[in-house]
Write a protein that holds these residues in place. Sequence first.
Motif, PDB file in Angstrom:
ATOM      1  N   ALA A  44       0.816  -1.221   0.000  1.00  0.00           N
ATOM      2  CA  ALA A  44       0.000   0.000   0.000  1.00  0.00           C
ATOM      3  C   ALA A  44       0.846   1.266   0.000  1.00  0.00           C
ATOM      4  N   ASN A  45       2.104   1.151   0.378  1.00  0.00           N
ATOM      5  CA  ASN A  45       2.975   2.332   0.437  1.00  0.00           C
ATOM      6  C   ASN A  45       3.610   2.673  -0.915  1.00  0.00           C
ATOM      7  N   VAL A  46       3.389   1.864  -1.938  1.00  0.00           N
ATOM      8  CA  VAL A  46       3.967   2.112  -3.260  1.00  0.00           C
ATOM      9  C   VAL A  46       3.013   2.992  -4.065  1.00  0.00           C
ATOM     10  N   ALA A  47       3.548   4.045  -4.650  1.00  0.00           N
ATOM     11  CA  ALA A  47       2.738   4.983  -5.416  1.00  0.00           C
ATOM     12  C   ALA A  47       2.208   4.331  -6.688  1.00  0.00           C
ATOM     13  N   ALA A  48       1.238   4.994  -7.308  1.00  0.00           N
ATOM     14  CA  ALA A  48       0.648   4.472  -8.544  1.00  0.00           C
ATOM     15  C   ALA A  48       1.555   4.703  -9.744  1.00  0.00           C
ATOM     16  N   GLY A  49       2.456   5.670  -9.662  1.00  0.00           N
ATOM     17  CA  GLY A  49       3.344   5.962 -10.781  1.00  0.00           C
ATOM     18  C   GLY A  49       3.860   7.373 -10.715  1.00  0.00           C
ATOM     19  N   SER A  57       6.105   5.201 -15.834  1.00  0.00           N
ATOM     20  CA  SER A  57       5.299   4.560 -14.795  1.00  0.00           C
ATOM     21  C   SER A  57       5.080   3.079 -15.104  1.00  0.00           C
ATOM     22  N   ALA A  58       4.783   2.775 -16.377  1.00  0.00           N
ATOM     23  CA  ALA A  58       4.567   1.385 -16.760  1.00  0.00           C
ATOM     24  C   ALA A  58       5.841   0.564 -16.588  1.00  0.00           C
ATOM     25  N   ARG A  59       6.985   1.170 -16.900  1.00  0.00           N
ATOM     26  CA  ARG A  59       8.262   0.446 -16.804  1.00  0.00           C
ATOM     27  C   ARG A  59       8.675   0.209 -15.359  1.00  0.00           C
ATOM     28  N   VAL A  60       8.470   1.195 -14.492  1.00  0.00           N
ATOM     29  CA  VAL A  60       8.973   1.105 -13.124  1.00  0.00           C
ATOM     30  C   VAL A  60       7.926   0.566 -12.151  1.00  0.00           C
ATOM     31  N   PHE A  61       6.675   0.961 -12.332  1.00  0.00           N
ATOM     32  CA  PHE A  61       5.633   0.610 -11.375  1.00  0.00           C
ATOM     33  C   PHE A  61       4.679  -0.478 -11.873  1.00  0.00           C
ATOM     34  N   GLY A  62       4.718  -0.792 -13.152  1.00  0.00           N
ATOM     35  CA  GLY A  62       3.662  -1.626 -13.707  1.00  0.00           C
ATOM     36  C   GLY A  62       3.992  -3.071 -13.951  1.00  0.00           C
ATOM     37  N   ARG A  74       1.084  -5.593  -8.772  1.00  0.00           N
ATOM     38  CA  ARG A  74       2.162  -4.878  -9.445  1.00  0.00           C
ATOM     39  C   ARG A  74       3.209  -4.449  -8.428  1.00  0.00           C
ATOM     40  N   SER A  75       4.450  -4.438  -8.863  1.00  0.00           N
ATOM     41  CA  SER A  75       5.559  -4.119  -7.973  1.00  0.00           C
ATOM     42  C   SER A  75       6.374  -2.955  -8.506  1.00  0.00           C
ATOM     43  N   LEU A  76       7.058  -2.305  -7.617  1.00  0.00           N
ATOM     44  CA  LEU A  76       7.966  -1.211  -7.960  1.00  0.00           C
ATOM     45  C   LEU A  76       9.369  -1.753  -8.140  1.00  0.00           C
ATOM     46  N   ARG A  77       9.968  -1.452  -9.295  1.00  0.00           N
ATOM     47  CA  ARG A  77      11.383  -1.769  -9.502  1.00  0.00           C
ATOM     48  C   ARG A  77      12.199  -0.659  -8.874  1.00  0.00           C
TER      49      ARG A  77
END
Length: 227
Positions: A44-49, A57-62, A74-77
């Motif tokens: 829940a602490n990871v932003a949407a992008g 956003s798609a590359r890093v967060f999607g 979805r995970s954050l790189r």
Amino acid sequence: MALAGPDTARRRSLVGLGRPLRGQHLQIAAEPGMDVGEVWTSGANVAAGYWRRPEDSARVFGGTPPGTPVTSARSLRTGDLGFLYRGELFLVGRAKDLIIVRGCNYHPHDLEQSAEAALSAPPQSVAAFSIDGADGEELVLALELDGTSDRLAAACAAARAAISQHHNLRCHAVVCVPRGGLPRTGSAKLQRGECRRRYLAGELPVAHAELSQETAALTPARPTSLR
């Protein structure tokens, strides 16, 4: 990855960052048989992008870590390289700075510390980065120091010998730049990617440069103090 004993010749101390909080998940995307890999996190602490940057956003967060079902959250790189030990996270560097030569991974700060130790140099005075060569990535060292041409040449030889001795790695080039010549962030961290870009563009203020010769033998040189 193994714990070093008190008599281990070359060891490195790392500070743990703690364990994930409840609801936060960490995964290390490592190659088979390896402990170190890119850190991915979800929760829940990871932003949407990023704001108005859909492609980034798609590359890093999607995405999801390799080997994870696509139905997973979805995970954050993070772009950080690290490992988990007894549930605690340890970071060792940045994925974009990793140097891969002949299939072997080298962390730039390990190479930089070896060169700095050989030169009795202060921390953050050497930048290690790679460039594309005819047979793959090639290592370049940039030393930040002033002095006569003889002193700079001796420093290049000492740094080259240290990398060969401690890492069994050949330097494609060793260059010297004046004090303040290495690009840094506002918090004084080395910008290795920018250093690489300036080197390739001829914008790095090189005062002395030595290219390797395949037939030249790397012999230890007397350490040169940069203090």
